[in-house]
Write a protein that holds these residues in place. Structure first.
Motif, PDB file in Angstrom:
ATOM      1  N   TYR A 111      -6.290   1.060  -4.316  1.00  0.00           N
ATOM      2  CA  TYR A 111      -5.384   2.077  -3.756  1.00  0.00           C
ATOM      3  C   TYR A 111      -4.185   2.255  -4.699  1.00  0.00           C
ATOM      4  CZ  TYR A 111      -3.141  -2.295  -2.278  1.00  0.00           C
ATOM      5  OH  TYR A 111      -2.580  -3.550  -2.267  1.00  0.00           O
ATOM      6  N   ASP A 112      -3.564   3.431  -4.629  1.00  0.00           N
ATOM      7  CA  ASP A 112      -2.292   3.622  -5.325  1.00  0.00           C
ATOM      8  C   ASP A 112      -1.229   2.899  -4.513  1.00  0.00           C
ATOM      9  OD1 ASP A 112      -3.577   5.259  -7.089  1.00  0.00           O
ATOM     10  OD2 ASP A 112      -2.846   7.140  -6.226  1.00  0.00           O
TER      11      ASP A 112
ATOM     12  N   GLU B 185       1.917  -2.120   5.441  1.00  0.00           N
ATOM     13  CA  GLU B 185       2.180  -1.809   4.040  1.00  0.00           C
ATOM     14  C   GLU B 185       1.937  -3.015   3.131  1.00  0.00           C
ATOM     15  OE1 GLU B 185       6.171  -0.428   3.781  1.00  0.00           O
ATOM     16  OE2 GLU B 185       5.853   1.240   5.150  1.00  0.00           O
TER      17      GLU B 185
ATOM     18  N   PRO C 291       5.328   0.716  -9.460  1.00  0.00           N
ATOM     19  CA  PRO C 291       4.144   1.452  -9.021  1.00  0.00           C
ATOM     20  C   PRO C 291       2.897   1.081  -9.825  1.00  0.00           C
ATOM     21  CG  PRO C 291       5.605   2.891 -10.266  1.00  0.00           C
ATOM     22  CD  PRO C 291       6.278   1.556 -10.198  1.00  0.00           C
TER      23      PRO C 291
ATOM     24  N   ARG D 149       7.084  -1.903   7.388  1.00  0.00           N
ATOM     25  CA  ARG D 149       5.927  -2.033   8.287  1.00  0.00           C
ATOM     26  C   ARG D 149       4.896  -3.003   7.711  1.00  0.00           C
ATOM     27  NH1 ARG D 149       7.652   3.052   8.099  1.00  0.00           N
ATOM     28  NH2 ARG D 149       8.338   3.985  10.044  1.00  0.00           N
TER      29      ARG D 149
ATOM     30  N   THR E  95       0.826  -1.211   0.000  1.00  0.00           N
ATOM     31  CA  THR E  95       0.000   0.000   0.000  1.00  0.00           C
ATOM     32  C   THR E  95       0.857   1.257   0.000  1.00  0.00           C
ATOM     33  OG1 THR E  95      -0.109  -0.035   2.401  1.00  0.00           O
ATOM     34  CG2 THR E  95      -1.884  -1.146   1.222  1.00  0.00           C
ATOM     35  N   SER E  96       2.151   1.088   0.125  1.00  0.00           N
ATOM     36  CA  SER E  96       3.054   2.233   0.067  1.00  0.00           C
ATOM     37  C   SER E  96       3.119   2.706  -1.387  1.00  0.00           C
ATOM     38  CB  SER E  96       4.431   1.796   0.556  1.00  0.00           C
ATOM     39  OG  SER E  96       5.197   2.901   0.889  1.00  0.00           O
ATOM     40  N   ASN E  97       2.839   3.982  -1.607  1.00  0.00           N
ATOM     41  CA  ASN E  97       2.631   4.426  -2.983  1.00  0.00           C
ATOM     42  C   ASN E  97       3.853   5.080  -3.608  1.00  0.00           C
ATOM     43  OD1 ASN E  97       2.629   6.718  -1.433  1.00  0.00           O
ATOM     44  ND2 ASN E  97       0.859   7.653  -2.429  1.00  0.00           N
ATOM     45  N   PHE E  98       5.018   4.799  -3.062  1.00  0.00           N
ATOM     46  CA  PHE E  98       6.230   5.375  -3.651  1.00  0.00           C
ATOM     47  C   PHE E  98       7.374   4.376  -3.512  1.00  0.00           C
ATOM     48  CE2 PHE E  98       8.793   6.635   0.089  1.00  0.00           C
ATOM     49  CZ  PHE E  98       7.897   6.312   1.081  1.00  0.00           C
ATOM     50  N   VAL E  99       8.380   4.574  -4.342  1.00  0.00           N
ATOM     51  CA  VAL E  99       9.520   3.662  -4.318  1.00  0.00           C
ATOM     52  C   VAL E  99      10.498   4.084  -3.230  1.00  0.00           C
ATOM     53  CG1 VAL E  99      11.491   2.825  -5.642  1.00  0.00           C
ATOM     54  CG2 VAL E  99       9.254   2.999  -6.727  1.00  0.00           C
TER      55      VAL E  99
ATOM     56  N   ARG F 140      10.264  -2.200  -2.898  1.00  0.00           N
ATOM     57  CA  ARG F 140       9.219  -1.513  -3.649  1.00  0.00           C
ATOM     58  C   ARG F 140       9.810  -1.055  -4.981  1.00  0.00           C
ATOM     59  NH1 ARG F 140       8.846   1.408   1.353  1.00  0.00           N
ATOM     60  NH2 ARG F 140       9.658   3.214   0.287  1.00  0.00           N
TER      61      ARG F 140
ATOM     62  N   ARG G 146      -1.567   2.223 -10.087  1.00  0.00           N
ATOM     63  CA  ARG G 146      -2.602   3.161  -9.647  1.00  0.00           C
ATOM     64  C   ARG G 146      -3.851   2.396  -9.249  1.00  0.00           C
ATOM     65  NH1 ARG G 146      -2.587   7.068 -14.845  1.00  0.00           N
ATOM     66  NH2 ARG G 146      -0.338   7.267 -15.083  1.00  0.00           N
TER      67      ARG G 146
END
Lengths: 332, 331
Positions: free
Chosen positions: A283-284, A206, A296, A203, A192-196, A293, A298
């Protein structure tokens, strides 16, 4: 006379998991030491193999050549002349050149799961020796450099055929809508973390779901998580998809070095090689591949994970050295 | 951790703000409107912008030191107008225009002293962090960024050693751009991973891509969090210095200029634009709009600063301005 390509990742083994866990540390000086031992292992058995090392901003290959400057073994070593940007793509590009232009007989990779993954994108059928210098890895293993050199020499000199090494490994092919594709060798996690960013997943909240190609409770990370439920070997022709539930506490696993997590599962699905699973997250987020990660997506994207046998032909170093010994590799 | 759309757009704005300030500094120096050697952070904007963002988005009270390459971060801390006036030695500057950017201190804004003498800042910052702990102040940390050149100074090891022994709430940030003035890193250190020096002092540490603004934010927030738990730590942020040591420095005399090949792949602004495009968060029109806004903002701010009067001769002789007591108040 054969050809050997060596990737040394200067950036492996130092990410921010070291701030919050007790993760293994392998600094670049140790990587140079291992590289020296690999070169000596290759060179000591003769064969006059050509050895190419990936260039990098920190000149790890040059450092090894400097340390070995008085030896015969270093004379056949060169840093590949290629443009590089100190990015993951350098590894894939180096592998492409080694496989397609230099006709490498074997590739040696020093890094983490992510480094092996970058090589796997371009290695095709060429055997791969994966040496762990990363963070608690599953795919590459902790190996003595000298033995790695022996195994590489056995393959480069033709003592070992590709059939001796074994079949190609499993791989997860990832497709995000029609925009982006990527691969994973061990696990692909919907995060669910939306960035690299710093890439590492720190966590539990995520992590949404995971597909693994192999898993064992004695591993570290997502492979450990899945392995607490069922063990899958690299040879098994299937993988496992888990939809995670962090409100349940049915299992405990080592999600990072010295960091345990309790978790539960809403859905478990076994995937055979050739089968796919498609998710449409609301979710993004990112797909974390082999612990980082990386990809990505969307909200609303179709994200398809396909289990294949397009992974590298991974060398069991111990077995390769044993076979080499039986076939006279160590006779002077 | 997640970034909201607003946060992503804010981060982009910060990056452009830092880049534009760098460009303005260069413009003003070559236009003869700033005197002295100034060291803009061209190419290193992700670190400056990332720190600014992290300081404002952490639950902790962050005391911080500046560096000669963190103009925008210092300006954010003390106020843009005051900082720029100080940069140009105008009487409206944060410390009346007598310090210049190097020696800027503003304790009521949590900006600690940083020295122009290489290596001196980490010991004083460590001492301040130690005093926070000894004074029983919780949820307060010190962030101490500095460059790779400073890692070759013995003071820094001593500071890290003290910080580690006494579990001082401090985050050391090594902004490793590979050049210490005119000396490439490989000429001054056989170890290119400088965070290892902190590890050797018994601290936790890591190394990240300093050209990725989100990585900088993420790592800094983790580092501050650890520091607040009295786990001093060190984060090395690897980046590339684009220009000479200072504006006007002819780096081609001493530097292998091949680093310029493919430099756009490392450009923090371009990289983040590509990220935002891929996420569908912003488009080219937005990027152009932000750049125009920042240009307008900083054009006006620089003009305002340069139009301000110079300090009077007496100000330079006034001990209440030149010196400070231990409380940071006038003598």
């Amino acid at each position: 006379m054969g050809t050997i390509g060596i990737v040394v990742n200067p950036n492996s083994g130092k990410d921010i998991r070291r701030l919050v866990t007790h993760a293994t540390m392998i600094d670049n000086l140790e990587k140079v030491n291992i590289l020296c031992r690999i070169i000596m292992g290759i060179g000591s058995l003769g064969g006059n193999h050509d050895i190419y090392i990936i260039p990098d901003r920190f000149r790890l290959g040059r450092a090894a050549m400097r340390d070995l400057q008085d030896t015969e073994e270093v004379k056949r070593v060169q840093i590949l002349d290629m443009v590089y940007f100190d990015q993951q793509d350098d590894t894939t590009k180096f592998t492409e050149i080694m496989v397609n232009e230099k006709k490498a007989d074997v590739m040696i990779v020093m890094g983490g799961d992510g480094t092996s993954r970058a090589v796997a994108k371009a290695i095709g059928d060429v055997p791969l020796i994966a040496v762990s210098t990363g963070t608690n890895n599953v795919y590459p293993t902790m190996l003595e450099g000298t033995s790695v050199g022996f195994a590489a020499a056995a393959i480069a000199s033709g003592l070992l055929s590709r059939e001796d090494i074994g079949p190609r490994g499993k791989r997860i092919d990832i497709q995000v809508a029609d925009r982006r594709s990527d691969i994973a060798l061990v696990d692909a996690v919907f995060s669910t973390s939306n960035f690299v960013g710093a890439r590492a997943i720190l966590r539990n909240e995520e992590m949404d779901s995971v597909l693994v190609t192999q898993c064992h409770p004695a591993n570290i990370g997502f492979s450990s998580l899945a392995g607490t439920i069922e063990m899958i070997t690299p040879d098994d022709d299937y993988g496992m998809f888990l939809d995670l539930n962090w409100n349940k506490h049915d299992y405990i696993c080592a999600i990072s070095a010295g960091v345990m997590l309790k978790f539960g599962v809403d859905e478990k699905k076994m995937l055979k090689v050739g089968e796919s699973i498609t998710q449409k997250p609301d979710y993004d987020g990112t797909v974390a591949v082999d612990g980082e990660r990386e990809v990505p997506f969307r909200a609303g994207d179709d994200v398809t994970l396909t289990l294949t046998r397009n992974g590298p032909r991974k060398v069991d170093v111990r077995k390769a050295v044993e076979l080499g010994a039986k076939r006279g590799m160590f006779k002077v | 951790m997640k970034f909201t759309k607003d946060q992503m757009l804010k981060l982009y704005e910060e990056l452009v703000h830092v880049r534009t300030m760098n460009d303005k500094i260069v413009e003003f120096i070559f236009g003869g409107r700033i005197a002295g050697a100034i060291h803009p952070s061209l190419g290193q904007e992700a670190i400056v912008a990332g720190l600014m963002f992290a300081y404002e988005n952490t639950p902790y009270e962050v005391w911080r030191t500046g560096t000669h390459r963190q103009q925008a971060a210092m300006a954010r801390t003390v106020g843009l107008d005051g900082f720029l006036a100080e940069l140009m030695n105008r009487a409206t500057g944060t410390v009346h225009g007598i310090a210049g950017e190097y020696h800027l201190v503003k304790l009521d804004k949590k900006l600690l002293p940083h020295s122009g003498v290489l290596g001196v800042t980490p010991p004083t910052a460590t001492g301040f962090a130690w005093s926070l702990k000894l004074g029983g102040k919780t949820n307060a940390v010190v962030s101490c960024p500095f460059g790779d050149g400073m890692m070759s100074e013995g003071y820094v090891y001593e500071a890290m050693n003290i910080a580690s022994i006494h579990k001082v709430p401090i985050l050391f940030i090594i902004e490793n751009n590979g050049m210490a003035m005119s000396t490439p890193l490989e000429w001054e250190s056989p170890i290119e991973d400088l965070y290892l020096r902190g590890i050797s002092a018994g601290m936790k540490g890591s190394s990240i891509d300093g050209n990725d603004v989100e990585a900088v934010v993420e790592a800094t927030l983790e580092g501050l969090d650890q520091a607040a738990k009295y786990n001093p730590n060190v984060i090395e942020m690897k980046t590339i210095r684009w220009g000479g040591h200072f504006v006007g420095d002819k780096q081609e005399v001493y530097r292998d200029m091949s680093f310029q090949e493919g430099l756009e792949k490392h450009d923090p602004v371009i990289r983040y634009e590509q990220t935002l495009l891929e996420r569908g968060v912003a488009n080219e029109d937005h990027f152009a709009k932000v750049k125009a806004e920042q240009r307008k903002l900083l054009d006006a701010a620089f003009e305002k600063a340069v139009e301000a009067p110079f300090p009077k001769k007496e100000d330079f002789l006034n001990p209440n301005i030149v010196y400070t007591n231990t409380d940071g108040l006038p003598l």
